[in-house]
Motif scaffolding. Structure first.
Motif, PDB file in Angstrom:
ATOM      1  N   THR A 208      52.943  51.327  39.056  1.00 32.38           N
ATOM      2  CA  THR A 208      54.306  51.811  39.261  1.00 32.38           C
ATOM      3  C   THR A 208      55.285  50.916  38.504  1.00 32.38           C
ATOM      4  OG1 THR A 208      54.373  50.560  41.347  1.00 32.38           O
ATOM      5  CG2 THR A 208      53.875  52.918  41.485  1.00 32.38           C
ATOM      6  N   ASP A 209      56.400  51.513  38.078  1.00 32.96           N
ATOM      7  CA  ASP A 209      57.411  50.791  37.307  1.00 32.96           C
ATOM      8  C   ASP A 209      58.288  49.929  38.203  1.00 32.96           C
ATOM      9  OD1 ASP A 209      56.612  51.948  34.920  1.00 32.96           O
ATOM     10  OD2 ASP A 209      58.009  53.629  35.086  1.00 32.96           O
ATOM     11  N   ALA A 210      59.110  49.120  37.560  1.00 34.15           N
ATOM     12  CA  ALA A 210      60.089  48.309  38.280  1.00 34.15           C
ATOM     13  C   ALA A 210      60.984  49.203  39.134  1.00 34.15           C
ATOM     14  CB  ALA A 210      60.927  47.516  37.290  1.00 34.15           C
ATOM     15  N   GLY A 211      61.173  48.815  40.384  1.00 36.89           N
ATOM     16  CA  GLY A 211      62.036  49.569  41.285  1.00 36.89           C
ATOM     17  C   GLY A 211      61.389  50.734  41.985  1.00 36.89           C
ATOM     18  N   VAL A 212      60.165  51.089  41.606  1.00 37.43           N
ATOM     19  CA  VAL A 212      59.459  52.223  42.220  1.00 37.43           C
ATOM     20  C   VAL A 212      58.675  51.731  43.430  1.00 37.43           C
ATOM     21  CG1 VAL A 212      57.690  54.002  41.857  1.00 37.43           C
ATOM     22  CG2 VAL A 212      59.340  53.472  40.037  1.00 37.43           C
ATOM     23  N   HIS A 213      58.606  52.557  44.455  1.00 39.42           N
ATOM     24  CA  HIS A 213      57.984  52.185  45.723  1.00 39.42           C
ATOM     25  C   HIS A 213      56.635  52.877  45.897  1.00 39.42           C
ATOM     26  CE1 HIS A 213      62.127  51.011  46.275  1.00 39.42           C
ATOM     27  NE2 HIS A 213      62.515  52.284  46.255  1.00 39.42           N
ATOM     28  N   ALA A 214      55.894  52.464  46.922  1.00 39.05           N
ATOM     29  CA  ALA A 214      54.625  53.119  47.243  1.00 39.05           C
ATOM     30  C   ALA A 214      54.413  53.112  48.746  1.00 39.05           C
ATOM     31  CB  ALA A 214      53.452  52.425  46.551  1.00 39.05           C
ATOM     32  N   CYS A 215      53.900  54.228  49.245  1.00 41.88           N
ATOM     33  CA  CYS A 215      53.464  54.340  50.641  1.00 41.88           C
ATOM     34  C   CYS A 215      51.955  54.507  50.702  1.00 41.88           C
ATOM     35  CB  CYS A 215      54.103  55.550  51.309  1.00 41.88           C
ATOM     36  SG  CYS A 215      55.866  55.698  51.064  1.00 41.88           S
ATOM     37  N   GLY A 216      51.339  54.902  49.584  1.00 44.04           N
ATOM     38  CA  GLY A 216      49.912  55.226  49.595  1.00 44.04           C
ATOM     39  C   GLY A 216      49.155  54.674  48.405  1.00 44.04           C
ATOM     40  N   GLN A 217      49.564  53.513  47.906  1.00 40.80           N
ATOM     41  CA  GLN A 217      48.810  52.888  46.825  1.00 40.80           C
ATOM     42  C   GLN A 217      47.414  52.504  47.314  1.00 40.80           C
ATOM     43  OE1 GLN A 217      47.971  52.370  43.633  1.00 40.80           O
ATOM     44  NE2 GLN A 217      49.874  51.297  43.066  1.00 40.80           N
ATOM     45  N   VAL A 218      46.422  52.626  46.450  1.00 44.39           N
ATOM     46  CA  VAL A 218      45.041  52.236  46.773  1.00 44.39           C
ATOM     47  C   VAL A 218      44.576  51.234  45.728  1.00 44.39           C
ATOM     48  CG1 VAL A 218      42.649  53.022  47.057  1.00 44.39           C
ATOM     49  CG2 VAL A 218      44.547  54.454  47.860  1.00 44.39           C
ATOM     50  N   VAL A 219      43.958  50.158  46.183  1.00 39.19           N
ATOM     51  CA  VAL A 219      43.423  49.149  45.274  1.00 39.19           C
ATOM     52  C   VAL A 219      41.985  48.834  45.671  1.00 39.19           C
ATOM     53  CG1 VAL A 219      45.733  48.140  45.099  1.00 39.19           C
ATOM     54  CG2 VAL A 219      44.040  47.075  46.603  1.00 39.19           C
ATOM     55  N   HIS A 220      41.243  48.240  44.735  1.00 38.51           N
ATOM     56  CA  HIS A 220      39.928  47.698  45.096  1.00 38.51           C
ATOM     57  C   HIS A 220      39.752  46.334  44.448  1.00 38.51           C
ATOM     58  CE1 HIS A 220      38.217  49.143  41.143  1.00 38.51           C
ATOM     59  NE2 HIS A 220      37.505  48.031  41.295  1.00 38.51           N
ATOM     60  N   PHE A 221      38.863  45.539  45.036  1.00 39.94           N
ATOM     61  CA  PHE A 221      38.504  44.251  44.469  1.00 39.94           C
ATOM     62  C   PHE A 221      37.083  43.911  44.900  1.00 39.94           C
ATOM     63  CE2 PHE A 221      40.391  43.388  48.588  1.00 39.94           C
ATOM     64  CZ  PHE A 221      39.580  42.394  49.150  1.00 39.94           C
ATOM     65  N   ASP A 222      36.481  42.985  44.173  1.00 36.13           N
ATOM     66  CA  ASP A 222      35.128  42.516  44.477  1.00 36.13           C
ATOM     67  C   ASP A 222      35.211  41.071  44.952  1.00 36.13           C
ATOM     68  OD1 ASP A 222      34.047  44.943  43.585  1.00 36.13           O
ATOM     69  OD2 ASP A 222      33.999  44.210  41.512  1.00 36.13           O
ATOM     70  N   THR A 223      34.438  40.738  45.954  1.00 37.94           N
ATOM     71  CA  THR A 223      34.474  39.385  46.490  1.00 37.94           C
ATOM     72  C   THR A 223      33.132  39.005  47.091  1.00 37.94           C
ATOM     73  OG1 THR A 223      35.602  37.894  48.042  1.00 37.94           O
ATOM     74  CG2 THR A 223      35.332  40.193  48.742  1.00 37.94           C
ATOM     75  N   GLN A 224      32.828  37.725  47.082  1.00 37.09           N
ATOM     76  CA  GLN A 224      31.661  37.192  47.783  1.00 37.09           C
ATOM     77  C   GLN A 224      32.046  36.661  49.156  1.00 37.09           C
ATOM     78  OE1 GLN A 224      30.346  34.455  44.608  1.00 37.09           O
ATOM     79  NE2 GLN A 224      28.458  35.644  44.490  1.00 37.09           N
ATOM     80  N   ALA A 225      33.346  36.628  49.428  1.00 36.71           N
ATOM     81  CA  ALA A 225      33.809  36.130  50.718  1.00 36.71           C
ATOM     82  C   ALA A 225      33.454  37.106  51.835  1.00 36.71           C
ATOM     83  CB  ALA A 225      35.321  35.906  50.687  1.00 36.71           C
ATOM     84  N   VAL A 226      33.026  36.601  52.951  1.00 39.70           N
ATOM     85  CA  VAL A 226      32.712  37.418  54.127  1.00 39.70           C
ATOM     86  C   VAL A 226      33.789  37.168  55.164  1.00 39.70           C
ATOM     87  CG1 VAL A 226      31.047  37.914  55.935  1.00 39.70           C
ATOM     88  CG2 VAL A 226      30.245  37.290  53.633  1.00 39.70           C
ATOM     89  N   ARG A 227      34.530  38.214  55.480  1.00 43.22           N
ATOM     90  CA  ARG A 227      35.631  38.108  56.436  1.00 43.22           C
ATOM     91  C   ARG A 227      35.582  39.317  57.369  1.00 43.22           C
ATOM     92  NH1 ARG A 227      35.403  34.010  54.162  1.00 43.22           N
ATOM     93  NH2 ARG A 227      37.039  32.806  53.078  1.00 43.22           N
ATOM     94  N   PRO A 228      36.050  39.180  58.608  1.00 42.77           N
ATOM     95  CA  PRO A 228      36.182  40.355  59.478  1.00 42.77           C
ATOM     96  C   PRO A 228      37.147  41.358  58.845  1.00 42.77           C
ATOM     97  CG  PRO A 228      36.470  38.311  60.716  1.00 42.77           C
ATOM     98  CD  PRO A 228      36.483  37.936  59.272  1.00 42.77           C
ATOM     99  N   ASP A 229      36.940  42.643  59.124  1.00 39.14           N
ATOM    100  CA  ASP A 229      37.826  43.668  58.574  1.00 39.14           C
ATOM    101  C   ASP A 229      39.290  43.357  58.863  1.00 39.14           C
ATOM    102  OD1 ASP A 229      35.464  44.821  57.866  1.00 39.14           O
ATOM    103  OD2 ASP A 229      35.704  46.632  59.086  1.00 39.14           O
ATOM    104  N   LYS A 230      39.551  42.893  60.080  1.00 40.68           N
ATOM    105  CA  LYS A 230      40.928  42.618  60.484  1.00 40.68           C
ATOM    106  C   LYS A 230      41.574  41.558  59.604  1.00 40.68           C
ATOM    107  CE  LYS A 230      43.665  41.487  64.590  1.00 40.68           C
ATOM    108  NZ  LYS A 230      43.608  41.153  66.050  1.00 40.68           N
ATOM    109  N   ALA A 231      40.770  40.622  59.128  1.00 35.89           N
ATOM    110  CA  ALA A 231      41.325  39.532  58.320  1.00 35.89           C
ATOM    111  C   ALA A 231      41.874  40.048  56.995  1.00 35.89           C
ATOM    112  CB  ALA A 231      40.265  38.473  58.070  1.00 35.89           C
ATOM    113  N   TRP A 232      41.198  41.050  56.414  1.00 40.71           N
ATOM    114  CA  TRP A 232      41.667  41.576  55.132  1.00 40.71           C
ATOM    115  C   TRP A 232      42.993  42.316  55.281  1.00 40.71           C
ATOM    116  CZ3 TRP A 232      39.726  39.200  51.338  1.00 40.71           C
ATOM    117  CH2 TRP A 232      38.364  38.865  51.269  1.00 40.71           C
TER     118      TRP A 232
END
Length: 284
Positions: free
Chosen positions: A67-91
């Protein structure tokens, strides 16, 4: 911060977990979604810093749509890869504790290695919100676009009809757009009014740079009476951005939904922005 992203078939072998997040943000204070070499404030940079603290290691995220400067989001989706193990709540809660007040993680889901926030998306939906009143609003000044001239919603809705379907949207494309093709499929383009608010709701398989803001600019020119109803079709068929009028302000634009194939089973959430949720039954 590392930008390394393993290919899908390498994720499991490297011992990574692929995680998807829902993200909402107010874009007013940011140069846009994308992290920049200059280090200026961006949503991506703020989110990666917060996630890296939770993971205790560098995190790099991929989004569904920049999204451009000044544009908002209510439903952006992202992904990432990690080796860290955390409870779902922590993320979710842990990341939110590290984020500024105008960015929030709304959900998380562990995903298969072949999930990709951008390339697996099948449709995206935006809403452009106009406050139509002679008096400038004291509230929501950076979250709606103010238009002081009376807008005829029926004219705007009629003008939108020829834009539906699959077309070459070159006339609605920014000059710096990097998309390989200007041909996109508009699934719906609705114009509705709720009190002083006018909402342009548009869903497509993908969007060109500034496409929604250029659509909004054309429809507002027609709604104000500056241009005839047929002008939207003429602009589309002309395929020339120079004929398409002014690009509308970014303030009222929201990325509200990204759709994926059903097997990914991403969580559902009401469409935003928040101050419009009372109209959900009417807007669909």
């Amino acid at each position: 911060m590392s930008t390394f992203k393993p290919a899908a078939d390498e994720v499991a072998a490297l011992g990574h977990t692929r995680i998807a997040l829902g993200v909402e943000y107010k874009g007013s204070r940011y140069s846009g979604w994308q992290r920049q070499a200059s280090g200026v404030p961006s949503v991506q940079l703020a989110l990666e810093r917060a996630l890296s603290k939770v993971a205790a290691s560098p995190i790099s995220v991929v989004c569904a749509g920049r999204t451009d400067a000044g544009v908002h989001a209510c439903g952006q989706v992202v992904h990432f890869d990690t080796q860290a193990v955390r409870p779902d709540k922590a993320w979710v809660m842990g990341t939110n504790a590290e984020l500024p007040h105008d960015i929030s993680v709304t959900w998380m889901r562990q995903m298969p290695a072949d999930f990709h926030a951008r390339f697996k998306a099948t449709a995206r939906r935006y809403r452009y919100v106009i406050y139509n009143d002679p008096i400038r609003p004291a509230h929501l000044g950076e979250e709606v676009t103010w238009n002081h001239r009376p807008l005829d919603v029926a004219r705007m809705a009629k003008a939108a009809e020829p834009l539906l379907g699959t077309h070459d949207f070159s006339a609605f494309r920014a000059s710096q757009c990097q998309a390989k093709s200007p041909v996109k499929q508009l699934h719906h383009l609705r114009v509705t009014q709720h009190g002083q608010m006018i909402v342009i709701d548009v869903r497509a398989n993908a969007f060109l740079h500034h496409m929604v803001r250029n659509l909004a600019g054309v429809l507002m020119a027609i709604g104000s009476g500056d241009k005839p109803v047929e002008w939207a079709r003429q602009v589309l068929e002309g395929r020339d951005r120079k004929t398409g009028g002014v690009t509308a302000h970014p303030y009222g634009l929201y990325l509200v939904q990204v759709e994926y194939p059903a097997p990914f089973e991403l969580p559902g959430r009401y469409l935003g922005p928040h101050f419009l949720t009372g109209f959900e039954r009417l807007m669909g």
